[in-house]
Design an enzyme around this catalytic site. Structure first.
Site, PDB file in Angstrom:
ATOM      1  N   LYS A  81      46.877   6.899 -58.719  1.00 13.03           N
ATOM      2  CA  LYS A  81      48.526   6.523 -58.563  1.00 13.03           C
ATOM      3  C   LYS A  81      48.585   5.377 -59.636  1.00 13.03           C
ATOM      4  O   LYS A  81      47.851   4.617 -60.045  1.00 13.03           O
ATOM      5  CB  LYS A  81      48.682   5.840 -57.268  1.00 13.03           C
ATOM      6  CG  LYS A  81      50.046   5.228 -57.026  1.00 13.03           C
ATOM      7  CD  LYS A  81      50.368   4.788 -55.642  1.00 13.03           C
ATOM      8  CE  LYS A  81      51.823   4.272 -55.489  1.00 13.03           C
ATOM      9  NZ  LYS A  81      51.944   3.822 -54.047  1.00 13.03           N
ATOM     10  N   SER A 156      55.736   5.853 -50.877  1.00 13.67           N
ATOM     11  CA  SER A 156      55.610   5.737 -52.634  1.00 13.67           C
ATOM     12  C   SER A 156      54.912   6.432 -53.297  1.00 13.67           C
ATOM     13  O   SER A 156      54.988   6.897 -54.474  1.00 13.67           O
ATOM     14  CB  SER A 156      55.745   4.265 -52.919  1.00 13.67           C
ATOM     15  OG  SER A 156      54.510   3.734 -52.893  1.00 13.67           O
ATOM     16  N   SER A 180      53.174   4.190 -47.353  1.00 11.93           N
ATOM     17  CA  SER A 180      53.403   4.708 -48.691  1.00 11.93           C
ATOM     18  C   SER A 180      51.824   5.476 -48.945  1.00 11.93           C
ATOM     19  O   SER A 180      52.057   6.310 -49.744  1.00 11.93           O
ATOM     20  CB  SER A 180      53.299   3.792 -49.992  1.00 11.93           C
ATOM     21  OG  SER A 180      54.458   3.163 -49.828  1.00 11.93           O
TER      22      SER A 180
END
Lengths: 488, 96
Positions: A81, A156, A180
């Site tokens: 990420k 997210s 997330s």
């Protein structure tokens, strides 16, 4: 196994690599080719360096040939990420603020992956500064849910979830502040886990809400998630909130776990707003555990209804403080036209941050501002205590709490972007685990009639990852939901 | 709890050091008004005898040996600077 290399699990690939049936370079090539094929539809990556990944893979093969294999992750491509620092690679947090930022050092989780020989693969899209539940807040691109390109992958960590679900990586890392990791894992049909607060070092994770943030894995099996969590967990002197916990062999815990367990079902998580198909899938999972001899106990977590309100006070307050560092002076975006030094802050932040980030900084600043601190922030911290006590009280009677991960399957793009409150309610079942600091895992438990994945959440006791993974793994062993692949 | 009255967006944006456009001010005021109205429900909870939680697992007195350690080299620190000169960050003039 008939699965192509890019869809095989790390556990299976580790076996194949050890047996000489495949090479790390072959695995990396398979993942790269798969990514080239599906990325135009999925759009999970900000940045990929194929030559670098192949070089890491060849280094892994050389180590193995010399008898210096670094363990089961050696040669396994892991997507990252774009919120975690990898020295020399871009680190954007999907924000214009950090569009040209290059990380000067490795996050602790990255150092640990390098020490274990993992092939670090790409930078994955996310909501800007991890603020969002759909990855639509990225300043750069929209990531599609691999199961339906019209729909969001969750957020997210939407890029991390979509990439893992689409076979563009074997494993991926995300971060979870209010859901997330677990919510996008559920919406993309894979396994995602948020560890206990303090189990994994946050050093090198760009801060959003420091008392809630945790790094965790995405995987296509529970055992793979266990493998990755075992690699990144452990005390780190560079994170003062890092806990001195014993790190057991989580993968072994998955293999050896057997029921019965005592499983708590909180009525508050099965009320209004829960999609009937999600409810039905989760209830089937409850019946599975019951049939396996588990004791299913109705419990109450009476302060659940306040979790979202508490979260949006605490998380925005901490964010407003953490994001004060983006001032256009030492790094990040600097406005070209500023009248003076103070105007430089105003203009750089106006230009660098997107709408949701500004909205949250404003809210966080407001709840911390003079005259409002006690009414909002302090009160929220007190209700946080009550939410945490609800769980600790429940854990006197049960081993884990079972809930849906998300009230609905993946929603359509644009459906919630104009209504921040509706978007915030996407996290209604995941937020409490962050507030209470507890580990939570989402496991695929079905498909909706529209062929969208549904996730089951198990929340465990502090540092009870081994037990939680065992319970999740037992469910997976007797179902094939995790073997279903998106129609790409 | 405080406000059923709308948020003073100019005051808060100034504290946050963010220049907002008139459109953003209008939109954020309205949206944050909704969020604050939602948050009002926390007023129902009796917190009179409850201690606040700052961290789920407070770890206290985290010390390390006070020994010098290498930091990031200057060139790495300055590599991400929007403007630098002679090993310093360049900023607009602060004092006349």
């Amino acid at each position: 196994m008939s699965e192509p290399l890019h869809y095989r699990t790390a556990t299976d690939l580790a076996r194949g690599l050890a047996a000489g049936e495949t090479s790390a370079e072959e695995v990396a090539r398979a993942v790269i080719e798969r990514t080239q094929a599906v990325e135009p539809k999925v759009r999970a990556f900000h940045h990929r360096d194929e030559e670098d990944a192949l070089e890491q893979a060849r280094a892994s093969d050389r180590r193995r040939a010399e008898g210096r294999c670094l363990g089961p992750l050696d040669g396994i491509p892991v997507g990252i990420k774009d919120v975690l620092a990898v020295e020399g690679q871009p680190l954007t947090c999907s924000s214009k603020m950090l569009e040209n930022f290059v990380a000067p050092y490795d996050a602790t989780v990255i150092r640990r992956l390098k020490e274990r020989g993992a092939v670090l693969w790409g930078r994955l899209n996310m909501d800007e500064f991890a603020m969002g539940s759909s990855t639509e807040n990225s300043a750069f691109q929209v990531t599609a849910n691999p199961w339906d390109p019209e729909r969001i992958p969750g957020g997210s960590s939407g890029g991390s979830a979509a990439a893992c679900a689409a076979g563009e990586a074997i494993l991926t890392l995300g971060s979870d502040t209010g859901g997330s990791i677990r919510q996008p894992a559920a919406l993309c049909g894979i396994v995602g886990m948020k560890p206990t607060y303090g189990l994994v070092s946050r050093y090198g994770l760009v801060a959003f809400a420091s008392s809630l943030d945790q790094i965790g894995p995405f995987a296509r099996s529970v055992e793979d998630a266990a493998l990755l969590i075992g690699a990144i967990a452990g005390h780190d002197p560079l994170d003062s909130t890092s806990y001195r916990a014993e790190i057991p062999d989580y993968a072994e815990a998955v293999r050896s776990a057997r029921p019965p367990w005592k499983i708590g079902i909180p009525g508050e998580y099965f009320g209004e707003g829960l999609d009937p198909e999600v409810r039905a899938a989760v209830e089937l999972a409850i019946e599975f555990y019951r049939a396996e001899g588990c004791e299913i106990i109705d419990i109450s977590l009476p302060h659940t209804q306040y979790a979202v309100a508490v979260y949006y006070i605490i998380a925005t307050a901490e964010a407003s403080s953490n994001l004060a560092r983006y001032d256009g002076v030492r790094y990040g975006h600097r406005a070209a036209e500023a009248k003076d030094a103070v105007d430089l802050y105003f203009q750089s932040r106006a230009e660098g941050f997107g709408s949701e980030v500004k909205r949250r900084i404003i809210l966080g600043t407001y709840v911390l501002s003079s005259g409002y601190y006690d009414a909002y922030y302090l009160r929220a911290q007190k209700v946080r205590t009550l939410i945490r006590q609800d769980f600790l009280e429940a854990f006197k009677r049960v081993d884990a709490v079972l809930t849906p991960t998300s009230p609905v399957p993946a929603f359509k793009r644009g459906e919630r972007t104009s209504d921040p409150l509706a978007m915030y309610l996407s996290d209604i079942y995941t937020i409490s685990a962050n507030l209470a600091g507890l580990p939570g895992i989402s496991v695929p438990c079905g498909l909706s009639s529209g062929h969208l994945p549904i996730g089951l959440q198990l929340i465990g006791q502090p540092f009870g990852e081994a037990g939680l993974l065992g319970m999740a793994g037992h469910f997976e062993r007797h179902h094939d939901h995790h073997l279903k692949r998106p129609p790409l | 709890m405080a406000s059923t009255h709308p948020i003073d967006i100019d005051y808060v944006a100034n504290l946050a050091r963010i220049a907002l456009t008139p459109g953003e001010k209008e939109r954020f005021s309205r949206q944050l008004g909704d969020v604050l109205a939602y948050i009002e429900q926390l007023n129902e909870v009796d917190v009179s005898s409850v201690e606040p939680t700052a961290h789920a697992f407070p770890v206290v007195n985290v010390w390390r040996e006070d020994e010098p350690r290498p930091g990031l080299p200057l060139e790495k620190v300055l590599a991400n600077a929007p403007a630098s000169r002679e090993q310093m960050f360049v900023v607009p003039k602060v004092v006349e």
